[in-house]
Design a protein around this motif. Structure first.
Motif, PDB file in Angstrom:
ATOM      1  N   GLU A 304       0.831  -1.202   0.000  1.00 59.31           N
ATOM      2  CA  GLU A 304       0.000   0.000   0.000  1.00 59.31           C
ATOM      3  C   GLU A 304       0.863   1.249   0.000  1.00 59.31           C
ATOM      4  O   GLU A 304       0.582   2.222  -0.705  1.00 59.31           O
ATOM      5  N   ARG A 305       1.919   1.225   0.813  1.00 57.27           N
ATOM      6  CA  ARG A 305       2.812   2.392   0.870  1.00 57.27           C
ATOM      7  C   ARG A 305       3.528   2.598  -0.462  1.00 57.27           C
ATOM      8  O   ARG A 305       3.716   3.728  -0.916  1.00 57.27           O
ATOM      9  N   GLN A 306       3.910   1.509  -1.104  1.00 55.73           N
ATOM     10  CA  GLN A 306       4.569   1.614  -2.408  1.00 55.73           C
ATOM     11  C   GLN A 306       3.609   2.193  -3.438  1.00 55.73           C
ATOM     12  O   GLN A 306       3.985   3.044  -4.261  1.00 55.73           O
ATOM     13  N   GLN A 307       2.359   1.750  -3.418  1.00 56.00           N
ATOM     14  CA  GLN A 307       1.369   2.294  -4.340  1.00 56.00           C
ATOM     15  C   GLN A 307       1.184   3.792  -4.109  1.00 56.00           C
ATOM     16  O   GLN A 307       1.098   4.587  -5.068  1.00 56.00           O
ATOM     17  N   ALA A 308       1.111   4.206  -2.841  1.00 54.06           N
ATOM     18  CA  ALA A 308       0.968   5.625  -2.526  1.00 54.06           C
ATOM     19  C   ALA A 308       2.171   6.419  -3.026  1.00 54.06           C
ATOM     20  O   ALA A 308       2.024   7.531  -3.554  1.00 54.06           O
ATOM     21  N   LEU A 309       3.369   5.852  -2.878  1.00 52.11           N
ATOM     22  CA  LEU A 309       4.577   6.524  -3.362  1.00 52.11           C
ATOM     23  C   LEU A 309       4.530   6.686  -4.883  1.00 52.11           C
ATOM     24  O   LEU A 309       4.890   7.743  -5.418  1.00 52.11           O
ATOM     25  N   ASP A 310       4.088   5.649  -5.584  1.00 56.18           N
ATOM     26  CA  ASP A 310       3.967   5.737  -7.040  1.00 56.18           C
ATOM     27  C   ASP A 310       2.987   6.829  -7.450  1.00 56.18           C
ATOM     28  O   ASP A 310       3.189   7.526  -8.449  1.00 56.18           O
ATOM     29  N   ILE A 311       1.908   6.990  -6.678  1.00 58.45           N
ATOM     30  CA  ILE A 311       0.924   8.032  -6.992  1.00 58.45           C
ATOM     31  C   ILE A 311       1.524   9.412  -6.768  1.00 58.45           C
ATOM     32  O   ILE A 311       1.319  10.335  -7.570  1.00 58.45           O
ATOM     33  N   VAL A 312       2.285   9.586  -5.674  1.00 56.42           N
ATOM     34  CA  VAL A 312       2.961  10.866  -5.437  1.00 56.42           C
ATOM     35  C   VAL A 312       3.890  11.180  -6.606  1.00 56.42           C
ATOM     36  O   VAL A 312       3.932  12.311  -7.107  1.00 56.42           O
ATOM     37  N   ARG A 313       4.646  10.177  -7.044  1.00 55.82           N
ATOM     38  CA  ARG A 313       5.553  10.381  -8.171  1.00 55.82           C
ATOM     39  C   ARG A 313       4.761  10.813  -9.418  1.00 55.82           C
ATOM     40  O   ARG A 313       5.188  11.684 -10.177  1.00 55.82           O
TER      41      ARG A 313
END
Length: 339
Positions: A304-313
């Motif tokens: 979930e945290r990785q997905q959120a990071l990808d969205i920020v990017r």
């Protein structure tokens, strides 16, 4: 179909008169306060059964009102024993709606006919009567921007104090540093532009508030359904139109041909560039603070945290919402001073 872990079938039968024979949990994605099931009854009818733990029932009230007014493309929630579109179970709101389609617009084959239907549906929503109940129930669009700015400042302060050691937080800190200038431009612009728009208020209509392609379902012959009304607001139409004419999802940009098809359905419209820019800016800052906060939440699963990071990017990418909001502001001839 899987057995549900709660006495869901009993609740639905008692509260809504539907006897379910099978249920299957559906991943809701970002909304972790809610649970959703795809369910089937003995006669083969399919339903969306939802337990909502946050927010208010405003979205259910709005969708029931619009469907009752004959607005197309709005699934009508089933009434409970007291006529309301929900009951309370396990401390949460239980609602039941028809399951209208498995075909999502996001990543699906959305044709010109679907884009025209999308325009028609939003036009009918924006033309719907604003009853006294809705006027007292729905918040103003963009009205949460002070809280949005506070969340963004809190994330910035956490990242300023960040010490290396967590891979995802380390990467977020790097991304955040590169985006500091653009984000400062947006935060400096949002209050002055909002004050100017308050001095010339636009026509407040019922708005979905989040009508991106992820909340559109596709049907045959170009039919669409607009779902998930939890973010409904009263606002100028640009609050919704920015999703077509401003662009929101970096990975699903709206083309000129799709905008043209939408206009055929919606009818003649020239969105106010200043309102589009303001709603884009508020949305960009809201998404940035929310998703960055999820990256920093170590209680979440790493995926979930990785997905959120990808969205920020994605938000700060050349096609991302931060970039689009900056471009919209500059079209107004007002590149703000970064503070």
């Amino acid at each position: 179909m899987a057995d549900d872990p709660l006495p869901l079938t009993d609740w639905v039968h008692h509260d809504f008169g539907v006897r379910l024979t099978a249920t299957e949990p559906v991943d809701l994605g970002a909304d972790r306060r809610a649970l959703l099931w795809r369910a089937e009854s003995a006669d083969g009818a399919r339903y969306a059964v939802k337990l909502s733990g946050g927010g208010t029932p405003a979205g259910l009230i709005v969708s029931a009102h619009l469907a009752g007014q004959g607005v197309p493309g709005i699934p009508a929630p089933l009434p409970g024993p007291d006529g309301r579109a929900w009951t309370v179970r396990d401390g949460r709101r239980l609602s039941v709606l028809p399951w209208v389609s498995d075909d999502r617009a996001l990543g699906g084959a959305m044709t010109d006919a679907h884009w025209r239907s999308y325009g028609q549906v939003l036009a009918r929503v924006h033309a719907a009567e604003v009853t006294d109940e809705l006027a007292g129930l729905l918040p103003p669009g963009g009205g949460t921007h002070p809280a949005v700015l506070a969340t963004l400042r809190a994330v910035d302060e956490r990242l300023c104090r960040h010490r290396p050691g967590d891979r995802l937080a380390d990467e977020l800190a790097r991304i955040w540093s590169t985006a500091a200038g653009p984000v400062a431009e947006l935060t400096a612009a949002v209050e002055p532009l909002g004050a100017e728009l308050r001095d010339r208020p636009g026509r407040a209509v019922v708005c979905h508030g989040d009508p991106h392609l992820g909340n559109l379902l596709l049907g045959p012959a170009g039919r669409i359904w607009l779902i998930d009304w939890d973010d409904a607001v009263l606002a100028p139409p640009e609050c919704d139109l920015m999703f077509v004419f401003g662009g929101v999802l970096a990975f699903a940009p709206v083309t000129a041909a799709q905008q043209a098809a939408f206009r055929v359905g919606y009818g003649p419209t020239e969105p106010d560039p200043a309102r589009l820019a303001w709603f884009l800016t508020v949305r960009a800052l809201d998404d940035l603070g929310d998703w960055a906060g999820q990256v920093l939440d170590v209680a979440r699963a790493e995926g979930e945290r990785q997905q959120a990071l990808d969205i920020v990017r994605g938000l700060i990418s050349p096609d991302g919402l931060v970039t689009l909001a900056r471009a919209a502001l500059r079209k107004l001839g007002r590149p703000p001073e970064a503070r």
